[in-house]
Enzyme design. Structure first.
Site, PDB file in Angstrom:
ATOM      1  N   HIS A  37       0.883  -1.185   0.000  1.00 19.82           N
ATOM      2  CA  HIS A  37       0.000   0.000   0.000  1.00 19.82           C
ATOM      3  C   HIS A  37       0.914   1.228   0.000  1.00 19.82           C
ATOM      4  CE1 HIS A  37      -3.430   2.466   0.619  1.00 19.82           C
ATOM      5  NE2 HIS A  37      -3.767   2.171   1.863  1.00 19.82           N
ATOM      6  N   HIS A  67      -2.118  -2.365  -9.565  1.00 25.20           N
ATOM      7  CA  HIS A  67      -3.143  -1.797  -8.692  1.00 25.20           C
ATOM      8  C   HIS A  67      -4.307  -2.774  -8.604  1.00 25.20           C
ATOM      9  CE1 HIS A  67      -5.926   1.109  -6.925  1.00 25.20           C
ATOM     10  NE2 HIS A  67      -4.845   1.781  -6.603  1.00 25.20           N
ATOM     11  N   ASP A  91       2.521   5.829  -6.811  1.00 26.78           N
ATOM     12  CA  ASP A  91       3.795   5.798  -6.092  1.00 26.78           C
ATOM     13  C   ASP A  91       4.995   5.842  -7.032  1.00 26.78           C
ATOM     14  OD1 ASP A  91       2.664   5.704  -3.565  1.00 26.78           O
ATOM     15  OD2 ASP A  91       2.364   3.545  -3.678  1.00 26.78           O
TER      16      ASP A  91
HETATM   17  N1  ACO Z   1       5.416  -6.551 -10.024  1.00 30.85           N
HETATM   18  C1  ACO Z   1       5.423  -7.787 -10.532  1.00 30.85           C
HETATM   19  N2  ACO Z   1       4.309  -8.513 -10.705  1.00 30.85           N
HETATM   20  C2  ACO Z   1       3.148  -7.949 -10.338  1.00 30.85           C
HETATM   21  C3  ACO Z   1       3.067  -6.646  -9.811  1.00 30.85           C
HETATM   22  C4  ACO Z   1       4.267  -5.941  -9.660  1.00 30.85           C
HETATM   23  N3  ACO Z   1       4.265  -4.702  -9.159  1.00 30.85           N
HETATM   24  N4  ACO Z   1       1.782  -6.346  -9.546  1.00 30.85           N
HETATM   25  C5  ACO Z   1       1.073  -7.441  -9.899  1.00 30.85           C
HETATM   26  N5  ACO Z   1       1.895  -8.395 -10.364  1.00 30.85           N
HETATM   27  C6  ACO Z   1       1.510  -9.718 -10.834  1.00 30.85           C
HETATM   28  C7  ACO Z   1       1.425 -10.681  -9.649  1.00 30.85           C
HETATM   29  O1  ACO Z   1       2.659 -11.294  -9.383  1.00 30.85           O
HETATM   30  C8  ACO Z   1       0.367 -11.625 -10.121  1.00 30.85           C
HETATM   31  O2  ACO Z   1       0.948 -12.491 -11.044  1.00 30.85           O
HETATM   32  P1  ACO Z   1       0.504 -14.048 -11.085  1.00 30.85           P
HETATM   33  O3  ACO Z   1      -0.944 -14.020 -11.437  1.00 30.85           O
HETATM   34  O4  ACO Z   1       1.392 -14.628 -12.144  1.00 30.85           O
HETATM   35  O5  ACO Z   1       0.762 -14.568  -9.712  1.00 30.85           O
HETATM   36  C9  ACO Z   1      -0.602 -10.731 -10.893  1.00 30.85           C
HETATM   37  O6  ACO Z   1       0.195  -9.636 -11.364  1.00 30.85           O
HETATM   38  C10 ACO Z   1      -1.744 -10.211 -10.039  1.00 30.85           C
HETATM   39  O7  ACO Z   1      -1.164  -9.533  -8.915  1.00 30.85           O
HETATM   40  P2  ACO Z   1      -1.812  -9.477  -7.469  1.00 30.85           P
HETATM   41  O8  ACO Z   1      -0.775  -9.019  -6.505  1.00 30.85           O
HETATM   42  O9  ACO Z   1      -2.509 -10.750  -7.159  1.00 30.85           O
HETATM   43  O10 ACO Z   1      -2.925  -8.397  -7.739  1.00 30.85           O
HETATM   44  P3  ACO Z   1      -3.563  -7.491  -6.674  1.00 30.85           P
HETATM   45  O11 ACO Z   1      -4.714  -6.850  -7.307  1.00 30.85           O
HETATM   46  O12 ACO Z   1      -3.791  -8.213  -5.395  1.00 30.85           O
HETATM   47  O13 ACO Z   1      -2.339  -6.496  -6.417  1.00 30.85           O
HETATM   48  C11 ACO Z   1      -0.998  -4.763  -5.785  1.00 30.85           C
HETATM   49  C12 ACO Z   1      -2.340  -5.159  -6.403  1.00 30.85           C
HETATM   50  C13 ACO Z   1      -0.885  -5.323  -4.354  1.00 30.85           C
HETATM   51  C14 ACO Z   1      -0.923  -3.247  -5.727  1.00 30.85           C
HETATM   52  C15 ACO Z   1       0.158  -5.333  -6.647  1.00 30.85           C
HETATM   53  O14 ACO Z   1       0.049  -4.846  -7.965  1.00 30.85           O
HETATM   54  C16 ACO Z   1       1.520  -4.990  -6.069  1.00 30.85           C
HETATM   55  O15 ACO Z   1       1.991  -5.686  -5.162  1.00 30.85           O
HETATM   56  N6  ACO Z   1       2.185  -3.890  -6.550  1.00 30.85           N
HETATM   57  C17 ACO Z   1       3.427  -3.439  -5.982  1.00 30.85           C
HETATM   58  C18 ACO Z   1       3.183  -2.619  -4.729  1.00 30.85           C
HETATM   59  C19 ACO Z   1       2.650  -1.240  -5.018  1.00 30.85           C
HETATM   60  O16 ACO Z   1       3.127  -0.552  -5.904  1.00 30.85           O
HETATM   61  N7  ACO Z   1       1.660  -0.819  -4.208  1.00 30.85           N
HETATM   62  C20 ACO Z   1       1.065   0.512  -4.335  1.00 30.85           C
HETATM   63  C21 ACO Z   1      -0.417   0.403  -4.514  1.00 30.85           C
HETATM   64  S1  ACO Z   1      -1.133   1.961  -4.991  1.00 30.85           S
HETATM   65  C22 ACO Z   1      -0.995   2.983  -3.655  1.00 30.85           C
HETATM   66  O17 ACO Z   1      -0.942   2.573  -2.523  1.00 30.85           O
HETATM   67  C23 ACO Z   1      -0.921   4.457  -3.989  1.00 30.85           C
END
Ligand code: ACO
Length: 383
Positions: free
Chosen positions: A229, A268, A319
């Protein structure tokens, strides 16, 4: 899991309640605060006006803005109690722990003598006053956190400066250039609110028990700290530091993806085709890159974005541009998430007040997957 229960892991896709504070529309890639597109607010409004909008539902008149600014200035200074609380936090603790502690102390002081827990949730008027006080107090807390890690004393607020300019003044002890003030103001507006994100939902869960506003904000700060987050803006800078320069992106990314690392600042839960806040913050970053004459930062940003999007089809979130923007402004990396707190406290408190206005205890169900019923050997039930 039984077939009767359709469990939504992470509450993904669950509509938990109604809200009039903001609307996220991933289809049209838009984010509205009380009906206004966030890009329009970020480029035309001071952060104080957006805070008023989130709390009251309308942008302030000139007189209302002047009144909010007057109250905000009254509560800007670090109180001796809060300064003492901050100084009890070890210097090598994360600044988010410091901010959480300071807000908790502010709440304890403010609510002292306020009666039993039955009165904790407070009246709408009292909660609006508390929201404004928190909004006003957070810049000094965040600014002093960064300063004391650098061995510097706190800087007293300046009554002649608006919120964003004064925040920068208290952090750096010098007046900032209008380009920097504008970029900072934009970031605050863009970070202010985002519907039922994890920290806001945490605040609403706590408020729904009829606990007090400060407790709800303290819980929200804890949720925001996580790198999935708010902690991601800090994590983006760690990645930039690791990569070093644009020409290293390919090799770095190859290795990071091979080891299944998440690339912070991308992806996201709601936006799957790009975060609506990114273009506005990217413009601010471009202006900072030019202002500080740091084309290397712009090149690294562009290279990582294009390579990662091409490989994974996952787009940057807010971010991603705000991390390097805060770095260029002179903020320490560990201060980035506390800056997010100072902005998001407006959205959190608007949601807390909305929750209380039509409250229902938030208490979902769970599907039990533990051992079947069993018994303590030799246990004899009471007759
Ligand atoms: N890097 C690499 N792979 C990613 C990323 C990433 N940043 N984001 C998603 N993926 C991939 C996951 O590994 C997953 O792959 P898989 O299906 O092969 O396992 C797929 O995309 C789906 O990802 P999830 O994490 O399950 O999707 P979710 O909707 O739960 O995640 C999240 C959203 C937590 C923001 C995720 O994209 C992430 O961890 N991003 C990095 C952290 C980040 O930047 N957070 C800021 C959020 S916005 C804010 O707070 C302003």
């Amino acid at each position: 899991m039984t077939e009767t229960n359709d469990i939504k892991k992470g509450l993904a896709g669950v509509v938990a309640d109604v809200t009039a504070v903001s609307k996220v529309n991933p289809e049209t890639n838009s984010l509205l605060y009380r009906g206004y597109p966030v890009q329009e607010l970020a480029t035309t409004q001071p952060f104080e006006a957006v805070a008023h909008l989130l709390w009251h539902g309308e942008l302030p008149t000139d007189a209302e803005l002047a009144e909010l600014r007057r109250t905000e200035r009254e509560h800007r200074a670090l109180t001796p109690a809060v300064q003492a609380a901050i100084e009890l936090v070890p210097l090598d603790a994360h600044p988010m722990d410091e901010v959480r502690t300071a807000v908790s102390l502010l709440g304890a002081v403010d609510l002292a003598g306020s009666g039993s827990v039955l009165d904790a949730s407070g009246s709408p008027e009292a909660n609006l006053e508390r929201s404004i006080r928190l909004f006003a107090a957070l810049p000094a807390i965040v600014a002093y956190g960064q300063r004391r890690r650098r061995g510097q004393a706190p800087v007293a607020p300046r009554d002649d400066l608006d919120y964003a300019a004064n925040f920068l003044w208290m952090t750096f002890g010098e007046e900032s250039d209008p380009v920097v003030i504008d970029a900072f103001n934009r970031s605050l507006v863009l970070y202010a609110e985002h519907s039922f994100n994890a920290s806001t939902f945490t605040a609403r869960v706590i408020a729904s028990t009829l606990s007090d506003l400060y407790s709800a904000v303290v819980g929200a700060i804890g949720a925001l700290k996580g790198p999935l987050h708010g902690g991601a803006n800090e994590a983006v800078l760690h990645i930039f530091d690791e990569i070093g320069q644009a020409s290293n992106v390919s090799d770095w990314l190859e290795e990071a993806l091979a080891s299944k690392r998440k690339i912070m600042g991308f992806g996201h839960r709601v936006y799957k085709r790009g975060d609506s806040r990114v273009p506005t913050m990217k413009t601010a970053l471009d202006e900072l890159v030019e202002h500080y004459d740091r084309p290397d930062v712009g090149e690294l940003y562009a290279e990582l974005e294009s390579e990662f999007v091409a490989r994974k089809g996952i787009y940057p979130n807010l971010d991603y541009p705000s991390g390097p923007a805060y770095n260029l402004m002179g903020f320490d990396t560990a201060t980035f998430t506390p800056l997010f707190v100072a902005a998001r406290v407006t959205g959190w408190t608007a949601h807390i007040m909305e929750q209380l206005a039509a409250n229902a205890l938030i208490r979902p169900l769970s599907e039990y997957v533990g051992p079947d019923e069993r018994h303590i050997e030799g246990y004899v039930p009471d007759a």
